[in-house]
Design an enzyme around this catalytic site. Structure first.
Site: not given
Length: 354
Positions: A110, A247, A277
């Protein structure tokens, strides 16, 4: 001194979506359970490979910068879900955009996009490169065990890209920090790789698994620490920050991070409801959304931070340039998709859920 400023941006999300209500048709969950815990309402499910998502985002970013692929000096593609391990899929994007330059993948999960942005900035500051394309692209739906509610509700597919160019002005990436905590590397993982027994059928049942409570705790600590470090390193006051683009893993993580940093929540760009996500793609997609919505304005100060498997963490301080609209547009699109999100995941759902 040379700085690396963002001159082009583009995103690509597949058309098919899987809503929380769709998920409730095959696992024990509900929108009432998912939304308050994560902030997610839907996620996009790809009908194409990761490289196809990346190429469309790349073409849109190049058009926004008014550049041709042949003008690039480097392509950095951040992904944990490439089409192939050999060759890298940056080479696929390179061929698609007509570039003749260095091209490589990085896997920082990520945090991958910010890792790539940091590397691009360093290449430009050193004088090695003038124009670099940085992409974050993921097809995380491929790695999901749809019977596991803790992960099935979180992840989606998509890509985002930026073009960074050299400038003598003190704008663009003012500073960045990268880190990794190997003690927590088993907290978030997927068992795919050469450690698998390729002759054992059960080894094909790889999937993303994680310890949610540990991730929550370590994500806030990791992003908060590096964000503070990069702010201090650049010699600015946090009150000078116009936007925080974190994020998009979980809205509760974002809320807690912003609160602990004593930054007003209205300064946080949050779009997780629409995408879930998307790992390395979340930050560039959020940048594109913020620009499309007219939030980012010339010369604003942006703090971006991320946390992912490894356990990686990253933060960057960016002073936006003068331009917030694309120079050009492109007709680049994904091939048509004739299936719904549920239809796209049906085979995997049958495998994992019976």
């Amino acid at each position: 001194m040379q700085y690396a400023t963002i001159t082009g941006w583009g995103k690509c999300v597949p058309p098919a979506t899987l809503t929380n209500h769709d998920l409730a048709t095959f696992i024990e969950t509900s929108d009432e359970w998912i939304k308050p815990r994560t902030g997610i309402s839907q996620r996009h499910i790809s009908h194409v490979d990761t490289s196809a998502l990346a190429s469309v985002a790349a073409k849109r970013a190049l058009a926004a910068a008014g550049l041709d692929g042949s003008e690039l000096d480097m392509i950095i593609l951040a992904t944990a879900t490439p089409d192939t391990l050999i060759p890298n899929i940056a080479s696929t994007v390179q061929a698609d955009v007509g570039a003749t330059c260095a091209a490589f993948d990085i896997n920082a999960a990520c945090s991958g996009f910010l890792y790539g942005l940091g590397l691009a900035s360093s290449q430009i500051k050193s004088g090695q490169c003038k124009k670099v394309l940085v992409i974050g692209a993921e097809r995380l739906s491929f790695f999901l065990d749809w019977s596991r509610r803790d992960t099935a509700v979180l992840f989606g597919d998509g890509a985002g890209a930026v073009v960074v160019e050299a400038t003598d002005e003190a704008i663009g990436v003012l500073g960045y920090e990268l880190n990794n905590d190997p003690d927590g590397r088993d907290i978030l993982k997927a068992g795919f790789g050469t450690a698998m027994d390729r002759f054992e059928a059960s080894s094909l049942d790889f999937y993303i698994e994680f310890n949610g409570q540990e991730i929550f705790k370590r994500a806030i600590a990791g992003m908060g620490k590096l964000s503070t470090k990069v702010i201090e390193k650049c010699g600015i006051d946090k009150d000078e920050i116009d936007w925080v683009i974190p994020h998009q893993a979980n809205e509760r993580i974002i809320d807690t991070l912003i609160s602990r940093m004593k930054i007003p929540k209205e300064k946080a760009i949050v779009n997780i409801a629409n995408y879930g996500n998307t790992s390395a793609a979340t930050i560039p997609i959020a940048i594109c959304d913020a620009l499309e919505q007219g939030k980012i304005q010339p010369n604003q100060m942006i703090l971006s931070c991320a946390f992912g498997a490894g356990l990686t963490s990253a933060a960057a301080l960016i002073k936006w340039g003068d331009r917030v609209t694309p120079i050009n547009t492109t007709d680049a699109e994904l091939p048509p998709c004739d299936k719904t999100g549920i239809e796209l995941v049906a085979k995997a759902v049958k495998h994992f859920c019976g």
